[in-house]
Design a protein around this motif. Sequence first.
Motif, PDB file in Angstrom:
ATOM      1  N   ARG A  35      -2.169   1.601  -4.162  1.00  0.00           N
ATOM      2  CA  ARG A  35      -1.566   0.272  -4.021  1.00  0.00           C
ATOM      3  C   ARG A  35      -0.675  -0.030  -5.226  1.00  0.00           C
ATOM      4  N   SER A  36       0.585  -0.397  -4.956  1.00  0.00           N
ATOM      5  CA  SER A  36       1.558  -0.667  -6.016  1.00  0.00           C
ATOM      6  C   SER A  36       1.927  -2.141  -6.051  1.00  0.00           C
ATOM      7  N   ARG A  37       2.255  -2.605  -7.254  1.00  0.00           N
ATOM      8  CA  ARG A  37       2.803  -3.942  -7.456  1.00  0.00           C
ATOM      9  C   ARG A  37       4.115  -3.743  -8.208  1.00  0.00           C
ATOM     10  N   CYS A  38       5.234  -4.048  -7.546  1.00  0.00           N
ATOM     11  CA  CYS A  38       6.556  -3.786  -8.118  1.00  0.00           C
ATOM     12  C   CYS A  38       7.339  -5.084  -8.243  1.00  0.00           C
ATOM     13  N   ASP A  66       0.847  -1.189   0.000  1.00  0.00           N
ATOM     14  CA  ASP A  66       0.000   0.000   0.000  1.00  0.00           C
ATOM     15  C   ASP A  66       0.879   1.234   0.000  1.00  0.00           C
ATOM     16  N   THR A  67       1.274   1.618  -1.208  1.00  0.00           N
ATOM     17  CA  THR A  67       2.091   2.802  -1.416  1.00  0.00           C
ATOM     18  C   THR A  67       1.733   3.382  -2.779  1.00  0.00           C
ATOM     19  N   PRO A  68       1.718   4.706  -2.939  1.00  0.00           N
ATOM     20  CA  PRO A  68       1.342   5.297  -4.224  1.00  0.00           C
ATOM     21  C   PRO A  68       2.319   4.900  -5.324  1.00  0.00           C
ATOM     22  N   PRO A  69       1.844   4.735  -6.558  1.00  0.00           N
ATOM     23  CA  PRO A  69       2.738   4.438  -7.684  1.00  0.00           C
ATOM     24  C   PRO A  69       3.762   5.551  -7.895  1.00  0.00           C
TER      25      PRO A  69
END
Length: 394
Positions: A220-223, A193-196
């Motif tokens: 929500r980011s997916r890295c 849960d962090t901004p892109p």
Amino acid sequence: MQQSTQVAIIGAGPSGLLLGHLLARAGIHNVILERHSAEHVLGRVRAGILERTTVDLLDQAGLAERLHRESLVHDGIYIAFDGQRQHIDLKGLSGHAVVVYGQTEITRDLMSARAAAGLVTHYEASGVALHDFQNGQKPWLSYLRQGKPQELHCDFIAGCDGFHGVARHSVPPDAIRTFERTYPFGWLGVLADTPPVAPELVYAQHPRGFALCSMRSKTRSRCYLQCSLTDSVEQWSDELFWAELRSRLDPVSAAALQPAPSIEKSIAPLRSFVAEPMRFGKLFLAGDAAHIVPPTGAKGLNLAVSDVRYLAEGLIEHFRERSRVGLDHYSARALRRVWRAERFSWAMTRLLHSFPDQGSFDHKLQQAELDYLFSSRAAQTALAENYVGLALDA
């Protein structure tokens, strides 16, 4: 216990659920068998980039209300290399955008629609075995549910049960040909849960390895990081992951990165795989049961959806008009699109990753290709057309 249906579908992932929905709308009875629980299926974290053709089909099927309400529309992507971040204007070059909407959310929407329609799905169906699908008789499946033997008799079987599923493995070896390339690295993925770091996806090519900053929402980011196949999740603390990601990004993206505790962390190997044909008598394969693409090109789910569209058209034509044309051409139509997607996914993977045997000459070629991409509208247009999705065959 013995049951009967027109189409037996193995697998309650997006391809199986979507096929069942399309058939039911056409009045074709179907039953889905899934070896896992519904909760397990919904717990899978998968890709979330949808091509226009995928969104169009979900619209036509009446399944896109929440998608349009909650998804993100992206008109382009960023590619970072050599300390720079360049934008590829997908919509300006191709006329189309892509949609960010998690595969888990599509699965949830499909499950809800199936439950609302009162359609039958047998979860935790173990020991599924296929019978009589190639000998001209009426096929059937045997399985166990709650420890009791069951039989499901049908006119056709659709194998939508993934790469490791029983459908493809039930085909005699001399009736199928497989093509495969495994890659000498994996992707370490973190959901948080962090901004892109940017309004659209950032693909980064770096000497230390590929990186991707994707997203599921505005918060929500997916890295991902390219990693060794010998790595384990335990080796990668959250602090180490975010530090390594920052080191591979361009300065603008790196400055925007806000590390946060991981919600999910996993390592996925990369492979290209195709099975030919995709029909064996009255058994049809669709989605990951028939093909796998490396995720670099964002094609896996979209290919599954196009398979389902072709297969649903063929089955509906058969039951309504007693015509075999659509079913007879299913494999060829699907495979033409599959191989185009395999080519694009392989090209993107080769362009953006560091290979263990890559020397200085290979690295220079990679840099030259990226330099050409950003100086050529024609090259950018070719990438954009493939990324947003090629048109479906008539």
